[in-house]
Enzyme design. Structure first.
Site, PDB file in Angstrom:
ATOM      1  N   ASP A 285      -0.426  -9.030  -1.854  1.00  0.00           N
ATOM      2  CA  ASP A 285      -1.050  -7.709  -1.812  1.00  0.00           C
ATOM      3  C   ASP A 285      -1.106  -7.277  -0.339  1.00  0.00           C
ATOM      4  OD1 ASP A 285      -2.246  -5.322  -2.438  1.00  0.00           O
ATOM      5  OD2 ASP A 285      -3.770  -6.181  -3.747  1.00  0.00           O
TER       6      ASP A 285
HETATM    7  C1  NOJ Z   1      -3.594  -2.714  -2.503  1.00  0.00           C
HETATM    8  C2  NOJ Z   1      -3.877  -2.799  -3.967  1.00  0.00           C
HETATM    9  O1  NOJ Z   1      -4.739  -3.880  -4.231  1.00  0.00           O
HETATM   10  C3  NOJ Z   1      -2.624  -2.986  -4.819  1.00  0.00           C
HETATM   11  O2  NOJ Z   1      -2.987  -2.856  -6.167  1.00  0.00           O
HETATM   12  C4  NOJ Z   1      -1.575  -2.007  -4.433  1.00  0.00           C
HETATM   13  O3  NOJ Z   1      -0.436  -2.177  -5.240  1.00  0.00           O
HETATM   14  C5  NOJ Z   1      -1.238  -2.209  -2.973  1.00  0.00           C
HETATM   15  N1  NOJ Z   1      -2.424  -1.938  -2.176  1.00  0.00           N
HETATM   16  C6  NOJ Z   1      -0.093  -1.323  -2.509  1.00  0.00           C
HETATM   17  O4  NOJ Z   1      -0.494  -0.018  -2.403  1.00  0.00           O
END
Ligand code: NOJ
Length: 750
Positions: A285
């Protein structure tokens, strides 16, 4: 490879239909050979580049740096390039100016739509309609891939039992079976029938794993999940995505039992790779590799890279540690080169499968068609899914659907005309003006047949001013009925939006009281990204819809339901607490040694303790939820009878359960019939009920139908303390009905 490029370029002029595959990418042994050939030509720096992803930010300096990294082959993927021009700007550098000309893979959070927005995922799950959910994901993919985005960070498969967690909006409910069906449908929708079609995008099962168990519902917080619970409750939806062919997973932010999931070989290597044989790739993430440092799991970026790669994260999102420290870690034997090569293989494989090597500019090669954003076809599916997602919770004395005698309607509340708020948490490339609001739809539908009065009452959901109450009260007084649109705007739900209070925010409770004081019948419509707690308003309203954030077609869907053009069919997929203090609350809990007794739940505070009250209960509130999982009303009623249960012949057999459902009301409708079982005695304690099947059953007024559920006995098992899946012989209870509190009960022995 070169000849493949040339051969398929020659075909490009033939391509006008996005459903036609541009060229078949290599598959099977040819795919492995193509990957190995390319891997053999890569430097270590280029390999680490493929394992690195950067975000396209709007800052000029950063953009220049990112472009230079692409030119050097130091990036394999970009996220947040949202349009065709942005995508092509980077892709051109990758395939024309980098040494190996490896195409970039562009990722974006296309969660519940790209331009045409569907309801938030939690709402979508309330349709209990995986086919329609699949269609919505397909449309989102068609719209996003038209811009060259071939990878979505969806579906979100986290299980949560906590409405305080803002990301509950992104989940597909609290039940592992329903979430599995919904998640698999989304994977199929995004990825399409053939990955190499220019309209197919790689899906990403996220967040692996346990993120939804964040303590106190506070986002990014620690999770502690026993292995049995991880396997029986949290992992099934991820496994279903794997079985549906998901190409990627995202590791999560949380630490799980002390080990951050973005450096957790137990879940990423042992479960995902060894047990499930997943051969796509895992992306971290956003900066979750770097966050190993504040977790206290790595001293610095170098150690973070080492632990994340060793832990099984193939691609690092945003933070730069892989490409900064990877080579030194290999040189000093702190990581085996085999780990790097394996990760690169996985990433390249996905790029080949998507046909990116032959067609890095799929968007350009695929002319926009009528199937693209906001087309009538896309909007029709958005409207249907929103209609099937809005849950009717109360309809006292049949106030709804509104009769044609209703001549004036006051549409009140901060959310009645907010195109922005209807969009929900991942609004992607939509704009507020795309949305048809409830107010606009009611005006459009009722035209001169009824007078529509509008007053927001408060400007925003979190307003603390009561200045605009008077105008709203005035409008209510003039109307036959009030449609009161309250709840949470989109900004109160989603990532980093944890709430410790779940009541209607701002001055909305006061606004409700002011309107209720007029004595006019109120249809309360709650828009929200999570279950809210609103018992006083529920008691006073004549009718209540829980509308979530319904997306672009919020207004038309709601108008269809209010006016009876459509009959509500949605059912809740999360248990609604009566008060925050009941959380975590979920229907498939264990029984405990002292289950609450009917006669002594909810002794009000201040009364003497019941002498027999030593049970698992609260003394100041019932143990049961305000609204149970699976609950939802219709404008008609359904009755269940004639339960027939045929036990499976053995652990390889099939359980067959049938029941008769009758539409006992005066309207045609759709009932979502649900099958639950309980394994009475187990090696580990078992949930009091588990959903084992469901079906949307359309029934004309007065019509009866027998529905039959066939459940393989293999689906009646569970993971035991040794991590083994077992199907235990023994007695089971079984229920069929319209919610998790169904009372039509039978039993069988396995
Ligand atoms: C953080 C989020 O937790 C995740 O769900 C998302 O896909 C990513 N950012 C990318 O934007």
């Amino acid at each position: 490879m070169r000849t493949r490029f040339l051969a398929s370029v020659a075909c490009l002029s033939l391509v006008a239909n996005p459903q036609i595959s541009l060229a078949a990418p290599p598959a099977g042994p040819a795919l492995d050979a193509a990957v190995e050939e390319l891997l053999g030509r890569m430097t270590l720096a280029e390999k680490l580049g493929q394992m690195s992803q950067a975000s396209r930010q709007p800052y000029a300096d950063h953009l220049r740096d990112t472009k230079e990294l692409v030119r050097q082959g130091a990036l394999g993927s970009i996220l947040n390039a949202t349009t065709r021009d942005q995508v092509e700007e980077f892709q051109r550098i990758a395939v024309e100016e980098s040494r190996l000309k490896i195409p970039l893979l562009f990722g974006l959070d296309v969660i519940h739509g790209y331009r045409t927005l569907f309801p938030i995922p939690l709402a979508q799950s309330c349709s209990w309609n995986p086919d329609l959910v699949q269609k919505a994901a397909r449309i989102a993919a068609v719209e996003a891939t038209a811009e060259g985005i071939r990878w979505t960070f969806a579906p979100m498969l986290d299980l949560t039992r906590d409405a305080r967690w803002g990301r509950i909006a992104e989940t597909v409910g609290e039940d592992p079976l329903l979430a599995s069906r919904m998640g698999a449908a989304m994977v199929r929708g995004f990825q399409g029938d053939d990955l190499s079609l220019p309209t197919s995008m790689a899906a990403c099962g996220k967040h692996f794993v346990g993120y939804g168990a964040a303590e106190a519902g506070r986002d990014y917080n620690t999770t502690l999940i026993p292995d049995t619970e991880l396997r029986n409750a949290y992992l099934p939806a991820f496994k279903a995505a794997k079985d549906a062919g998901v190409l990627t997973y995202m590791s999560a932010f949380n630490d799980l039992n002390g080990v951050p999931t973005s450096a957790n070989p137990r879940v990423l290597r042992k479960i995902l790779r060894d047990e499930w044989a997943f051969n796509g790739f895992v992306v971290s993430d956003w900066t979750s590799v770097d966050e190993l440092i504040p977790h206290g799991f790595a001293a610095d970026g170098r150690q973070a890279a080492q632990r994340a790669i060793a832990g099984g994260v193939d691609m690092e999102m945003v933070s730069p540690h892989y490409r900064t420290f990877g080579a030194d870690l290999i040189a000093k034997n702190e990581l085996p080169l085999a780990f790097i090569d394996d990760s690169v293989r996985r990433i390249l494989r996905v790029k080949f499968q998507l046909g990116l090597f032959d067609h890095p500019f799929t968007a350009k090669e695929t002319p926009r068609t009528s199937k693209n954003p906001l087309s009538a076809e896309h909007l029709a599916v958005a409207r249907e899914l929103a209609t099937q997602s809005i849950v009717l919770l109360k309809n006292d004395r049949g106030l709804l659907p509104l009769s044609s005698a209703t001549k004036s309607i006051a549409v009140i509340g901060p959310l009645a005309d907010s195109g922005d708020d209807m969009r929900g948490c991942w609004f992607c490339e939509s704009s507020p003006g795309d949305t048809i609001t409830p107010l606009a739809a009611l005006k459009e539908t009722l035209g001169p047949r009824a007078q529509i009065l509008h007053a927001p009452g408060t400007k925003r959901d979190i307003d603390d001013s009561t200045d605009a109450f008077a105008a709203a009260v005035k409008a209510a007084k003039k109307a036959d009925v009030v449609i009161l649109c309250l709840g949470e705007g989109r900004d109160l739900a989603g990532e980093a939006r944890s709430r410790a209070f779940l009541n209607l925010p701002g001055t909305q409770e006061k606004l409700f009281d002011a309107i209720a004081a007029t004595g006019k019948p109120i249809v309360l419509v709650i828009f929200a990204g999570r279950p809210l707690v609103f018992p006083a308003q529920f008691a006073k309203a004549r009718a209540v819809f829980y509308a979530w954030h319904p997306g672009t077609m919020a207004g038309p869907a709601l108008a269809d339901l209010l006016l009876g053009t459509a009959n509500p069919s949605a059912k809740l997929t999360v248990s609604f607490p009566r008060t925050v203090g009941q959380i975590p609350i979920y229907y498939n809990h264990r029984n405990t040694g002292r289950p609450p007794q009917k006669e002594n739940v909810g002794i009000p505070m201040g009364t003497p303790q019941d002498p027999q009250g030593y049970y698992s209960k609260f003394i100041d509130v019932h143990s049961t939820p305000e609204f149970p999982f699976g609950h939802g009303l219709s404008y008609t009623t359904f009755a269940y009878s004639d339960l027939q249960v045929t036990a499976p012949s053995g652990t390889n057999g099939t359980l067959t359960v049938s029941a008769v459902i009758k539409n006992t009301g005066s309207r045609d409708g759709v009932e979502i019939a649900q099958l639950y079982t309980r394994d009475l005695i187990g090696q580990i304690t078992r949930p009091v009920r588990e959903l084992k099947g469901f079906e949307r059953v359309p029934l004309k007024s007065g019509e009866s139908r027998t529905i039959t559920f066939n459940v393989p006995a293999s689906e009646l098992g569970f993971f035991n303390e040794d991590g083994r899946y077992i199907v235990e012989p023994g007695k089971f209870h079984v229920w069929v009905g319209g919610s998790s509190t169904a009372t039509l009960i039978g039993e069988f022995e396995l």
